[in-house]
Design a protein around this motif. Structure first.
Motif, short mmCIF file in Angstrom:
data_model
loop_
_atom_site.label_atom_id
_atom_site.label_comp_id
_atom_site.label_asym_id
_atom_site.label_seq_id
_atom_site.Cartn_x
_atom_site.Cartn_y
_atom_site.Cartn_z
N ALA A 141 71.88 60.09 77.51
CA ALA A 141 72.30 59.82 76.14
C ALA A 141 71.48 60.56 75.09
O ALA A 141 72.04 61.04 74.10
CB ALA A 141 72.27 58.31 75.87
N PRO A 142 70.13 60.71 75.25
CA PRO A 142 69.39 61.45 74.23
C PRO A 142 69.90 62.87 74.03
O PRO A 142 70.08 63.33 72.89
CB PRO A 142 67.95 61.44 74.77
N ALA A 143 70.17 63.58 75.11
CA ALA A 143 70.68 64.94 75.00
C ALA A 143 72.06 64.95 74.35
O ALA A 143 72.36 65.80 73.49
CB ALA A 143 70.74 65.60 76.38
N MET A 144 72.91 64.01 74.73
CA MET A 144 74.27 63.98 74.19
C MET A 144 74.31 63.62 72.71
O MET A 144 75.25 64.00 72.00
CB MET A 144 75.11 62.97 74.97
N LEU A 145 73.30 62.88 72.23
CA LEU A 145 73.24 62.50 70.82
C LEU A 145 72.39 63.44 69.98
O LEU A 145 72.13 63.17 68.80
CB LEU A 145 72.71 61.07 70.68
N GLY A 146 71.95 64.54 70.59
CA GLY A 146 71.11 65.48 69.86
C GLY A 146 69.70 64.98 69.63
O GLY A 146 69.04 65.35 68.66
N LEU A 147 69.21 64.13 70.53
CA LEU A 147 67.88 63.52 70.39
C LEU A 147 66.98 63.82 71.58
O LEU A 147 66.04 63.08 71.86
CB LEU A 147 68.03 62.00 70.24
N ALA A 148 67.24 64.93 72.26
CA ALA A 148 66.47 65.26 73.47
C ALA A 148 64.99 65.42 73.17
O ALA A 148 64.14 65.12 74.03
CB ALA A 148 67.02 66.53 74.10
N ASP A 149 64.65 65.88 71.96
CA ASP A 149 63.24 66.10 71.61
C ASP A 149 62.67 65.00 70.73
O ASP A 149 61.55 65.12 70.22
CB ASP A 149 63.10 67.45 70.88
N ALA A 150 63.42 63.92 70.57
CA ALA A 150 62.96 62.83 69.70
C ALA A 150 61.82 62.05 70.37
O ALA A 150 61.73 61.97 71.59
CB ALA A 150 64.12 61.88 69.39
N LYS A 151 60.96 61.51 69.54
CA LYS A 151 59.87 60.65 70.00
C LYS A 151 60.05 59.26 69.40
O LYS A 151 60.27 59.12 68.20
CB LYS A 151 58.50 61.22 69.58
N VAL A 152 60.00 58.24 70.23
CA VAL A 152 60.12 56.89 69.70
C VAL A 152 58.74 56.31 69.45
O VAL A 152 57.79 56.60 70.17
CB VAL A 152 60.91 55.98 70.66
N MET A 153 58.65 55.52 68.41
CA MET A 153 57.39 54.89 68.03
C MET A 153 57.31 53.49 68.64
O MET A 153 58.30 52.77 68.73
CB MET A 153 57.28 54.78 66.51
N VAL A 154 56.11 53.14 69.09
CA VAL A 154 55.85 51.80 69.61
C VAL A 154 54.88 51.11 68.65
O VAL A 154 53.79 51.62 68.39
CB VAL A 154 55.27 51.83 71.04
N GLN A 155 55.28 49.96 68.13
CA GLN A 155 54.47 49.25 67.16
C GLN A 155 54.11 47.87 67.70
O GLN A 155 54.75 47.36 68.61
CB GLN A 155 55.22 49.11 65.83
N LYS A 156 53.09 47.29 67.12
CA LYS A 156 52.68 45.93 67.49
C LYS A 156 53.53 44.92 66.73
O LYS A 156 53.65 44.98 65.51
CB LYS A 156 51.20 45.71 67.17
N GLY A 157 54.15 44.01 67.48
CA GLY A 157 54.94 42.95 66.87
C GLY A 157 54.37 41.60 67.20
O GLY A 157 53.34 41.47 67.87
N LYS A 158 55.04 40.54 66.73
CA LYS A 158 54.57 39.19 66.96
C LYS A 158 54.54 38.83 68.44
O LYS A 158 53.69 38.09 68.90
CB LYS A 158 55.46 38.19 66.21
N GLN A 159 55.53 39.36 69.18
CA GLN A 159 55.63 39.05 70.61
C GLN A 159 55.15 40.18 71.51
O GLN A 159 55.48 40.23 72.68
CB GLN A 159 57.10 38.72 70.94
N GLY A 160 54.38 41.12 70.95
CA GLY A 160 53.90 42.25 71.74
C GLY A 160 54.41 43.57 71.20
O GLY A 160 54.81 43.67 70.03
N ASP A 161 54.40 44.60 72.03
CA ASP A 161 54.85 45.93 71.61
C ASP A 161 56.35 45.93 71.30
O ASP A 161 57.14 45.32 72.02
CB ASP A 161 54.55 46.97 72.69
N VAL A 162 56.72 46.66 70.24
CA VAL A 162 58.11 46.78 69.82
C VAL A 162 58.45 48.25 69.67
O VAL A 162 57.71 49.01 69.02
CB VAL A 162 58.38 46.03 68.50
#
Length: 354
Positions: free
Chosen positions: A141-162
């Protein structure tokens, strides 16, 4: 006398064609105003992707024009997607109204292409859409949506990493493809697969979504079980091709969802026929014909649509530009948009039916 009550009275017999109920009783007619000879009101549809939008507006205008003194009818169309029904033994996702699985009995039938383009089409029609790429072993799906080089961010939430999903073409996306190197194989057993899918469901900042589309891996394995047992699902859609081998496998996938209490919204026949780019008026049945229609009749579920095979459809997937965006006038794009509207309509009917 021309007033708000008289306008509501003449609109009361007008029904939603699919729900077969009065628009007034469904609270789909709001903010009625009468200003001399001009009548205006808001028509609140059950999905931004309503396939009968123009038909309903026309019925409303005809009804109001029957009143004496009406010179103009102004209809402001908006939508409120209903929330799918909750289930006591499954945990929904906060802010997500409807969760839909796009599945197939076997690989190679274009399931991911369909899932990506249905998601994009729904977004184009005005819905808030997310795509969960649950095809852990083949996250395309990332390649098909033009997001092959995208980086997702992981943040701290109330219940852990989000995880903060990537975004393109109006669709929020989470995929295993963001978490591994492109050439890295995913060699996991069932419990690990179960864990990552649950993380993608519950530890992602999805926000407010009308539809969360889940691109399932092919077959009837752990991923399907995890999804069906974890969240209340609005339904599943089965993708197949016309050939018998694919149809046999699609039947197994359909029966699996039925056994787990997930409503099957219908079948999509992909690669129904080939349209050569130099002879667009011609069609070639490369994989046979009529299989999807025959199967839908035998199993008593709708055939949501048939998608032709075009070179531009494949090119769009390779280039990260889904055909619903890159070539909206093509036969494939029109078929996919129509299918997206059908899916949205069926989800709304199910949510509002008693």
């Amino acid at each position: 006398m021309l007033d708000t009550n008289s306008v509501l009275d003449v609109l009361r017999p007008v029904q939603d064609p699919e729900l077969q109920k009065s628009l007034v009783e469904l609270n789909m007619i709001r903010n009625v105003k009468v200003d001399n000879g001009t009548v205006s009101f808001t028509l609140v549809l059950t999905t931004p992707a309503c396939p009968l939008r123009e038909f309903i507006v026309e019925d409303c205008q005809k009804a109001v024009k029957q009143l004496s003194g009406v010179e103009e009818v102004v209809v402001d169309v908006t939508a409120e997607t209903p929330q799918q029904k909750s289930l006591p033994d499954r945990t929904g996702i906060e802010g997500v109204k409807n969760i839909l699985a796009i599945s197939s009995g076997k690989g190679g039938v274009g399931k991911s292409t369909v899932a990506v383009n249905v998601a994009v089409a729904l977004a184009q029609l005005g819905a808030k859409v997310g795509l969960l790429d649950a095809d852990i072993y083949g996250p395309n799906a990332p390649a098909m949506l033009g997001l092959a080089d995208a980086k997702v961010m992981v943040q701290k939430g109330k219940q852990g990493d989000v995880i903060e999903p990537a975004f393109n073409h109006g669709v929020k996306l989470v995929s295993m493809g963001f978490l591994i190197d492109p050439d890295q194989p995913v060699i996991w057993r069932g419990p690990m697969l179960n864990g990552i899918i649950r993380q993608f469901l519950y530890q992602v900042e999805w926000g407010e979504l009308d539809y969360l589309i889940v691109d399932m891996p092919p077959g009837t394995g752990d991923a399907q079980l995890t999804l069906a047992q974890a969240v209340p699902m609005a339904g599943a859609v089965i993708v197949t091709t016309p050939q018998n081998v694919a149809l046999l496998d699609s039947r197994r996938g359909l029966k699996m969802f039925e056994q787990m209490g997930v409503p099957v919204l219908g079948i999509i026949e992909n690669m129904s026929y080939f349209i050569p780019p130099d002879l667009p008026e011609r069609q070639y049945d490369l994989f046979g014909s009529g299989g999807g229609e025959k199967t839908s009749k035998e199993l008593g579920i709708p055939l949501l649509g048939c998608i032709p095979l075009e070179i531009s459809l494949r090119q769009g997937g390779d280039q990260g530009l889904p055909i619903a965006v890159g070539n909206p006038e093509s036969a494939s794009a029109k078929a996919l948009v129509a299918i997206a509207s059908q899916i949205a309509a069926k989800v709304s009917i199910a949510a509002l039916s008693n």
